[in-house]
Design a protein around this motif. Structure first.
Motif, short mmCIF file in Angstrom:
data_model
loop_
_atom_site.label_atom_id
_atom_site.label_comp_id
_atom_site.label_asym_id
_atom_site.label_seq_id
_atom_site.Cartn_x
_atom_site.Cartn_y
_atom_site.Cartn_z
N ALA A 155 0.84 -1.21 0.00
CA ALA A 155 0.00 0.00 0.00
C ALA A 155 0.87 1.25 0.00
O ALA A 155 0.57 2.22 -0.70
CB ALA A 155 -0.92 0.00 1.22
N LEU A 156 1.97 1.22 0.76
CA LEU A 156 2.89 2.36 0.79
C LEU A 156 3.50 2.61 -0.58
O LEU A 156 3.62 3.75 -1.03
CB LEU A 156 3.99 2.14 1.82
N GLY A 196 -2.48 -3.25 -1.44
CA GLY A 196 -2.45 -1.91 -1.99
C GLY A 196 -3.65 -1.54 -2.84
O GLY A 196 -3.75 -0.40 -3.31
N ILE A 197 -4.57 -2.44 -3.06
CA ILE A 197 -5.72 -2.16 -3.93
C ILE A 197 -6.57 -1.00 -3.40
O ILE A 197 -6.93 -0.12 -4.17
CB ILE A 197 -6.56 -3.44 -4.15
N PRO A 198 -6.89 -0.94 -2.10
CA PRO A 198 -7.65 0.23 -1.63
C PRO A 198 -6.94 1.56 -1.90
O PRO A 198 -7.57 2.53 -2.32
CB PRO A 198 -7.82 -0.04 -0.12
N SER A 199 -5.62 1.60 -1.70
CA SER A 199 -4.86 2.83 -1.99
C SER A 199 -4.90 3.16 -3.47
O SER A 199 -5.01 4.32 -3.86
CB SER A 199 -3.40 2.67 -1.56
N LEU A 200 -4.79 2.13 -4.29
CA LEU A 200 -4.82 2.32 -5.74
C LEU A 200 -6.18 2.88 -6.18
O LEU A 200 -6.25 3.79 -7.00
CB LEU A 200 -4.53 1.00 -6.45
N LEU A 201 -7.25 2.36 -5.62
CA LEU A 201 -8.59 2.84 -5.97
C LEU A 201 -8.82 4.27 -5.49
O LEU A 201 -9.47 5.05 -6.17
CB LEU A 201 -9.66 1.90 -5.40
N ASN A 202 -8.29 4.60 -4.33
CA ASN A 202 -8.45 5.96 -3.81
C ASN A 202 -7.71 6.98 -4.66
O ASN A 202 -8.11 8.13 -4.74
CB ASN A 202 -8.00 6.05 -2.36
N GLU A 213 -6.91 0.48 -17.75
CA GLU A 213 -6.17 -0.76 -17.50
C GLU A 213 -6.45 -1.29 -16.10
O GLU A 213 -6.68 -2.49 -15.90
CB GLU A 213 -4.67 -0.53 -17.66
N ILE A 214 -6.43 -0.39 -15.13
CA ILE A 214 -6.69 -0.79 -13.74
C ILE A 214 -8.12 -1.27 -13.58
O ILE A 214 -8.39 -2.29 -12.96
CB ILE A 214 -6.35 0.37 -12.78
#
Length: 177
Positions: free
Chosen positions: A86-87, A113-119, A131-132
């Motif tokens: 996530a970091l 890290g998926i929640p961070s990526l979505l945010n 792509e994501i």
């Protein structure tokens, strides 16, 4: 004691130089697992050197092994708390404005890290958003949903994050074609 102190001082100079080099790589190319764990190891190694100076050079050798072992356990616990994947994603997202964000690498990291990526999805250019969205929507069908015997907290958090952003992901996938 003088030679050992000199050696420790020189090792610390090398580690400071290596840490600065890792920071340069991170600022230019982004944070990766290898860069993160290399920096974490250097911090632990510097801690062990300080423990060495504080114990062995002061004639308290018996305490060195215990404190080094304790520092290792604390380092491992800290790595679990920090959540490296996530970091990495949070650190690399601002690079998207410079067109340096590596979407393929971000999608190979764990579910942590998926929640961070979505945010931070809105910060990315349209093609990378698509792509994501494609990747996360294709995983939704079964990659995160398994029976209770294979339960994983990170997988559940990622699945819930995708479910919470489902409309946004589907709209992104359709809008940016």
């Amino acid at each position: 004691k003088v030679l050992s102190s000199t050696l420790i001082a020189l090792v610390m100079v090398v580690m400071v130089s290596a840490m600065q080099r890792m920071q340069l790589y991170t600022s230019e190319y982004g944070l990766s697992e290898l860069r993160f764990y290399t920096q974490a190891f250097m911090v632990w190694l510097a801690t062990v050197c300080v423990i060495f100076v504080g114990t062995v050079l002061r004639a308290n050798r018996g305490l060195f092994a215990k404190l080094s072992y304790g520092a290792g356990l604390i380092s491992i616990a800290a790595l679990h708390i920090i959540n490296p994947d996530a970091l990495i994603k949070r650190t690399n997202l601002p690079m998207a404005k410079l067109q340096k964000y590596d979407t393929a690498y971000a999608l190979t990291l764990s579910n942590d890290g998926i929640p961070s990526l979505l945010n931070g999805l809105a910060q990315l250019p349209g093609q990378q958003q698509r792509e994501i969205a494609d990747c996360l929507l294709s995983r939704r069908s079964g990659a995160w949903h398994t029976d209770w015997r294979a339960f994983n907290w990170s997988r559940m958090q990622a699945y819930n994050a995708v479910q919470n952003h489902l409309k946004e992901l589907e709209a992104t996938k359709q809008f940016i074609k």
